[in-house]
Scaffold this active site. Structure first.
Site, PDB file in Angstrom:
ATOM      1  N   HIS A  84       0.615  -1.240  -0.433  1.00  0.00           N
ATOM      2  CA  HIS A  84       0.286   0.398   0.259  1.00  0.00           C
ATOM      3  C   HIS A  84       0.859   0.898  -0.181  1.00  0.00           C
ATOM      4  O   HIS A  84       0.566   2.731  -1.106  1.00  0.00           O
ATOM      5  CB  HIS A  84      -0.970   0.145   0.413  1.00  0.00           C
ATOM      6  CG  HIS A  84      -1.799   1.442   1.325  1.00  0.00           C
ATOM      7  ND1 HIS A  84      -2.637   1.467   0.726  1.00  0.00           N
ATOM      8  CD2 HIS A  84      -1.657   2.018   2.261  1.00  0.00           C
ATOM      9  CE1 HIS A  84      -3.870   2.804   1.158  1.00  0.00           C
ATOM     10  NE2 HIS A  84      -2.185   3.504   1.773  1.00  0.00           N
ATOM     11  N   CYS A  86       2.431  -5.175 -17.615  1.00  0.00           N
ATOM     12  CA  CYS A  86       1.259  -4.123 -16.665  1.00  0.00           C
ATOM     13  C   CYS A  86       1.637  -4.326 -15.325  1.00  0.00           C
ATOM     14  O   CYS A  86       1.000  -3.906 -14.372  1.00  0.00           O
ATOM     15  CB  CYS A  86      -0.086  -4.722 -17.134  1.00  0.00           C
ATOM     16  SG  CYS A  86      -0.399  -6.356 -16.583  1.00  0.00           S
TER      17      CYS A  86
HETATM   18  C1  PEP Z   1       0.836  -8.763 -11.832  1.00  0.00           C
HETATM   19  O1  PEP Z   1      -0.011 -10.076 -10.953  1.00  0.00           O
HETATM   20  O2  PEP Z   1       2.022  -8.039 -12.092  1.00  0.00           O
HETATM   21  C2  PEP Z   1      -0.747  -7.919 -12.036  1.00  0.00           C
HETATM   22  C3  PEP Z   1      -0.585  -6.618 -12.537  1.00  0.00           C
HETATM   23  O3  PEP Z   1      -1.604  -8.171 -11.618  1.00  0.00           O
HETATM   24  P1  PEP Z   1      -2.278  -7.872 -10.169  1.00  0.00           P
HETATM   25  O4  PEP Z   1      -1.457  -7.263  -9.290  1.00  0.00           O
HETATM   26  O5  PEP Z   1      -3.261  -7.586 -10.417  1.00  0.00           O
HETATM   27  O6  PEP Z   1      -2.039  -9.142  -9.545  1.00  0.00           O
END
Ligand code: PEP
Ligand code: MG
Length: 573
Positions: A201, A503
């Site tokens: 966080h 991502c």
């Molecule tokens: C990840 O795992 O890097 C991702 C983008 O998905 P989340 O953070 O929502 O699990």
């Protein structure tokens, strides 16, 4: 580009070193967030409170609880979105009748007020834990409420971040939403925590506020309050008592540089013209509309499950269509350009419990039935969501790509791609499980694109829980083993001539972004607040620089060495 961080890339021996998560330099006195109410004060109060009658003690409790609730309400008013919702819920919990009745019952059986409160909270912690899912998530809030109420009773300030009177560096063991709600970035110039990783966080908030942040910094809480600190959010160095003039000069130069970033307007490209798509991670229509005003070419990750965290029942296809439409319309052709949106199907389970989808009572939910795996036992859940996404795509005309989370096998990818292609949309899968990275070339035979979720890929490659606050050194995407998996995936994309993006939080790190591009990554999707810093950094380096940065990062022995080596490649010459 030469940044002021360069000079600090090799931290001095007097420095503490943590995991840097938001770049930038800051200088200011240490401000310590208190995490506990002092045991001596509680004991003294307990002795005094022994003389209170039941009604008096209950009245004291009610007064303290009301003050804590008012504090949460005040914080809710200073913030918005999810944090405001959490603060409002905490205000309700602090003044909850059930909790009050449990305190009264314990007082009646002869407990002192602190003990009565402790036992009442324990009772509720047990109930919440048993209920699981979203209720279990509130256990941390309950414990926070207990500490705050106790502090009010004994006459100490509530634990958490104190209000600074001058620009300061906030040091904490870890920070909760209550600590960071309404944080003023002109007074808190950097965050340094002992615990927490790149997806904590604390890191997310610092990124939103645009203030330098270093997490997982061992020894930070042993620094004395008021110690002047120089924080380097690029190298991870936290230096006590630096030369004041030199520190101020560096911070001023860095601030000037960061201001210059604010004018970066995209689109993403390297200094020699190679185009890299910079995209936004969004959670709902509101965040998509906001992201669409920035220099992004679309959305690289729409986390659909975040729309449903507080839903007890699955929304109908029509309702889902409306929700997805709000995100897609922010990037429709009417808004100009050729932007697109990558929608991720429900990633329920583990750290994102969705009441109507998540399986209860799993022993080890991160390795359990989460993400795409839910579709096996509940195929209707997936097909109804795909219907909603397809309807929204049709309604808005926005180019829509759809990807599945937590894909582990090529067969899973093939089945998912067939369902998405059947609805006339582009299909991809996330690379979050090492098996998917190792077989990326075969995944790309059945899907149109890959998107690497570095948060989970790191967790699974390093066998380190992304939520564990003590494992920041392992939950770091700069770990060479994680970079190796990314490089394998990117190379598969080059060979197949198909896009491979990142991502996870790694995409928001300007330095790492250069190395990722050097491996062959074609798009980077991140919190909108990080886009300008990444775009400006990429604009300052060539494709050859990026390739050398990738080699240096991959060859390093650990994350700190990787950062230093990449800085050396990009700035040291
Ligand atoms: C990840 O795992 O890097 C991702 C983008 O998905 P989340 O953070 O929502 O699990
Ligand atoms: Mg993930």
């Amino acid at each position: 580009m030469t940044t002021e961080s360069t000079a600090l890339a090799s931290p001095s021996s007097a420095s503490l070193v943590g995991t840097p998560v938001v770049p930038g330099l800051a200088y200011g006195p240490a401000l310590l967030a208190r995490t506990e109410v002092s045991p001596a004060a509680i004991e003294a109060y307990g002795a005094r409170a022994g003389d209170l009658g039941e009604e008096e003690a209950l009245a004291a409790y009610e007064e303290a609880a009301a003050a804590v609730a008012a504090g949460f309400t005040g914080r809710a008013e200073k913030t918005s979105g999810h944090t405001a919702e959490v603060m409002t819920a905490s205000a309700g919990l602090a003044s909850d009748r059930g909790l009050r009745n449990a305190v009264r019952k314990n007082l009646r059986s002869g407990e002192t007020l602190p003990a009565a409160l402790g036992a009442a909270v324990e009772q509720f912690v047990g109930l919440f834990t048993q209920a699981g899912g979203l209720m279990a998530e509130r256990v941390t809030d309950l414990r926070d409420i207990e500490k705050r109420t106790l502090a009010r009773l004994v006459g100490e300030p509530e634990p958490g971040a104190p209000s600074p009177t001058e620009p300061s560096v906030l040091l904490a063991e870890d920070l909760s939403p209550a600590d960071t709600a309404g944080l003023d970035p002109s007074l808190v110039v950097a965050l340094v925590t002992e615990k927490g990783g790149p997806t904590s966080h604390t890191a997310i908030i610092a990124r939103q506020l645009g203030i330098p942040c270093v997490v997982g910094t061992e020894g930070a809480m042993s620094l004395a309050a008021g110690t002047p600190l120089l924080v380097d959010g690029t190298s991870g160095a936290v230096t006590p008592d630096p030369d004041a003039d030199e520190a101020r000069r560096r911070v001023a130069a860095d601030a000037e540089q960061r201001e210059a970033l604010a004018t970066w307007e995209g689109p993403g490209r390297l200094s020699d013209g190679l185009r890299i798509k910079l995209l936004a991670n969004v959670a709902d229509g509101e965040s998509a509309a906001k992201a669409a005003t920035g220099p992004v070419e679309g959305v690289g990750l729409f986390r659909t499950e975040l729309c449903f965290l507080n839903r007890a029942e699955e929304p109908t296809v029509e309702e889902q269509t409306d929700i997805y439409t709000r995100v897609l319309e922010a990037f429709s052709a009417d808004q100009g350009g050729e932007r697109y949106v990558v929608v991720r199907t429900l990633d329920a389970g583990s750290d994102k419990p969705v009441a109507y989808a998540t399986l209860p009572g799993e022993e080890n939910p991160a390795l359990g039935v989460r993400g795409l795996r839910l579709a096996k036992g509940n195929p209707g859940l997936m097909s109804r969501q795909l219907d909603g996404i397809a309807a929204a795509a049709e309604r808005t005309g926005t180019p829509t790509w759809v990807m599945a989370p937590m894909v582990a096998t090529v067969a899973e990818a093939e089945e998912f791609a067939a369902a998405v292609h059947g609805r006339g949309l582009k299909a991809g899968v996330m690379v979050e499980v090492p098996s998917a990275a190792l077989l990326a070339h075969r995944m790309l035979e059945v899907v149109d694109f890959l998107s690497i979720g570095t948060n989970d890929l790191t967790q699974y490659a390093m066998a380190a829980d992304r939520m564990a606050s003590d494992l920041a050194h392992l939950t770091d995407p700069w770990q060479p083993a994680v970079l190796q998996l990314i490089a394998i995936t990117a190379e598969a994309g080059i060979q197949a001539g198909k896009p491979v993006g990142v991502c996870g939080e790694a995409a928001a790190d300007p330095l790492l972004a250069c190395a990722l591009v050097g491996m062959g990554i074609t798009s980077l999707s991140m919190a909108p607040a990080a886009v300008r810093a990444v775009g400006a950094r990429l604009a300052s380096v060539s494709a050859t620089d990026c390739e050398e940065a990738a080699e240096a990062a991959l060859a390093a022995s650990d994350p700190a060495a990787g950062r230093a080596a990449v800085l050396q490649v990009l700035e040291g010459r």
